[in-house]
Design a protein around this motif. Structure first.
Motif, short mmCIF file in Angstrom:
data_model
loop_
_atom_site.label_atom_id
_atom_site.label_comp_id
_atom_site.label_asym_id
_atom_site.label_seq_id
_atom_site.Cartn_x
_atom_site.Cartn_y
_atom_site.Cartn_z
N GLU A 1 0.81 -1.22 0.00
CA GLU A 1 0.00 0.00 0.00
C GLU A 1 0.84 1.27 0.00
O GLU A 1 0.33 2.34 -0.28
N ARG A 2 2.11 1.15 0.34
CA ARG A 2 2.88 2.37 0.41
C ARG A 2 3.12 2.93 -0.99
O ARG A 2 3.33 2.18 -1.95
N THR A 3 3.12 4.22 -1.11
CA THR A 3 3.35 4.86 -2.40
C THR A 3 4.07 6.17 -2.15
O THR A 3 3.49 7.24 -2.19
N TYR A 4 5.35 6.04 -1.83
CA TYR A 4 6.12 7.23 -1.46
C TYR A 4 6.23 8.18 -2.64
O TYR A 4 6.06 7.80 -3.80
N ARG A 5 6.49 9.42 -2.33
CA ARG A 5 6.57 10.45 -3.37
C ARG A 5 7.97 10.45 -3.98
O ARG A 5 8.98 10.44 -3.28
N ALA A 6 8.01 10.46 -5.29
CA ALA A 6 9.26 10.32 -6.00
C ALA A 6 10.05 11.63 -6.04
O ALA A 6 9.68 12.65 -5.44
N CYS A 7 11.13 11.60 -6.80
CA CYS A 7 12.22 12.57 -6.68
C CYS A 7 11.84 14.04 -6.85
O CYS A 7 12.34 14.91 -6.14
N GLY A 8 10.98 14.33 -7.83
CA GLY A 8 10.67 15.73 -8.08
C GLY A 8 9.98 16.43 -6.94
O GLY A 8 9.98 17.67 -6.88
#
Length: 467
Positions: free
Chosen positions: A152-159
């Motif tokens: 379920e985790r969906t961390y926020r990517a680089c930008g």
């Protein structure tokens, strides 16, 4: 909103005399590595599309597009070059970020260096500011994700955190005061792209890590703040995150917080690729004699899957394709994940013989690594069964990202020469490497990029790319 904070003090007051020698050396190597990645990525469809848009939207400025060699406005060049830097996934990874700081930090710093004719020392200072803020901003933004051990985790990517880091670079280069810088950081954080990373793993596209938007948002945010636009209190100033930022200027993460990549694929594939290298060093492996391959790994690596890729992005966010390419070609570089290579029947046939198994022990070690526990690692093992029944196993290979074994300058020079080949005139490679190694002594660091641009070779465009 006014007042001083550890982040704004660091951004606005960092001077050359405050930098330890190991930080300077690491920053120059990061510059070299990211330029190499930009060159490697410039022929991809994603880089061409981004550069084409930048040419139409931001033409005729002072900064250089590495894709086409033309001059663009600062934001346009940073945007296009950032997309190129991450286009073949061979750019660096940074501690606490779960992603790629260099692909945003270096293009932003270089565009500002050309705009403002920064000296070599000023360029390095801007790069150090970008990395150190990227590490902290990423840690703040994704601090809760390492405790979520499920799909379920969906961390926020680089930008997302990169927007804040790139705003910090611009504030430093523009000489903005602390109050204005605080607004810029708040604008960048508020307006940063959302970037649900795990959805890009499941359905890869050119969006990847959103690095182009990180660079552009950061530059826009600093310029808005300079003109009087106001922002929110940045997360870097929250009391709960003070332990992440109080050591800015005293403890530099850069020397121990960067992993440089030898493979052109998601870092989650690298333990398995290292395991293949280990097997290849002990056994002559004929791909045609392989009956079955079993990769044991951790959940995030397994999530990359074994589908046959149709695009370079699907090849990079894939476990089976890089593993098969390593067995066939002995390396995984830009060529192995290029759109033109995806029709390889030999690699595709091996992909269909790969099974992926999630290991409980490797999962445990992986989650420990996310919180920088010394017992943690990114681990994998590869077992190959040959058609004659022979079984070969790498055993568990533990890959520790931070701190990784240090690269030498010779290794970095070799990587630059490898990735630059075919993109710049061969005779210019030693000259560019010497200029990079001595960039701290340059009165005008923009000469480096102009020299690189004058050496660019027109490259074949990947199928479907714009011209």
């Amino acid at each position: 909103m006014s007042g001083s904070s550890p982040a704004t003090r660091f951004i606005t007051s960092l001077t050359w005399d405050m930098l330890p020698g190991e930080v300077i050396e690491r920053a120059v190597m990061c510059l070299t590595d990211t330029l190499a990645a930009m060159l490697a990525g410039r022929a991809t469809r994603a880089a061409r599309v981004a550069a084409d848009l930048a040419h139409d939207w931001w033409p005729g400025g002072t900064a250089t597009s590495i894709v086409g060699g033309d001059r663009l406005a600062t934001g346009g060049a940073a945007f296009a070059n950032a997309v190129a830097a991450n286009a073949v996934d061979i750019d660096d990874c940074g501690i606490y970020t779960w992603g790629h700081p260099g692909a945003q930090v270096v293009p932003t710093a270089l565009a500002l260096a050309e705009e403002r004719r920064l000296s070599g020392r000023e360029l390095i200072l801007a790069i150090v500011v970008g990395y150190e803020i990227a590490f902290r901003a990423g840690r703040c933004l994704n601090h809760e994700q390492s405790t979520i051990h499920s799909a379920e985790r969906t961390y926020r990517a680089c930008g997302s955190w990169g927007s804040v880091a790139c705003a910090a670079i611009a504030c430093h280069a523009l000489g903005l005061n602390e109050a204005t810088t605080r607004h810029a950081l708040g604008i960048a954080e508020y307006d940063s792209p959302d970037l649900p990373m795990m959805r890009a793993i499941d359905t890869p596209g050119m969006v990847k890590h959103g690095v182009g938007f990180g660079a552009l948002t950061g530059l826009l945010s600093a310029d808005l703040a300079r003109r009087g636009f106001t922002g929110i209190v940045p997360g870097l100033d929250f009391d709960e995150f003070r332990p992440f930022v109080d050591d800015l200027g005293r403890d530099y993460y850069l020397p121990r917080g960067i992993t440089w990549k030898r493979f052109s694929s998601c870092a989650w594939t690298h333990p398995a690729l290292l395991a293949i290298e280990e097997l290849r060093s002990r056994h002559p492996l004929d791909p045609g004699a392989i009956d079955r391959i079993v990769v044991e790994t951790y959940p995030d690596a397994a999530r990359l899957g074994t589908r046959i890729p149709l695009t370079t992005e699907e090849a990079q966010f894939n476990l089976a394709w890089p593993v098969a390419a390593m067995l066939v070609d002995g390396r995984v570089g830009p060529e192995q994940v290029a759109d033109s290579r995806l029709g390889s029947p030999e690699i595709a046939a091996l992909c269909r013989r790969i099974d992926v198994v999630v290991s409980e022990e490797m999962t445990h070690r992986y989650y420990l690594s996310e919180v920088n526990d010394p017992e943690g690692s990114d681990s994998s093992s590869v077992t190959i069964t040959l058609t004659d029944g022979t079984v070969l196993s790498s055993g568990r290979l533990d890959h520790v990202l931070y701190p990784e074994p240090g690269w030498t300058w010779d290794e970095m020079r070799d990587k630059f020469a490898w990735l630059a080949t075919g993109h710049v005139e061969p005779a210019s490679i030693p000259r560019l490497l010497d200029a990079l190694a001595n960039v701290a002594s340059a009165d005008d660091s923009s000469v480096l990029i102009r020299d690189l641009a004058s050496s660019l070779i027109p490259v074949p465009i990947e199928q479907g790319a714009v011209s």
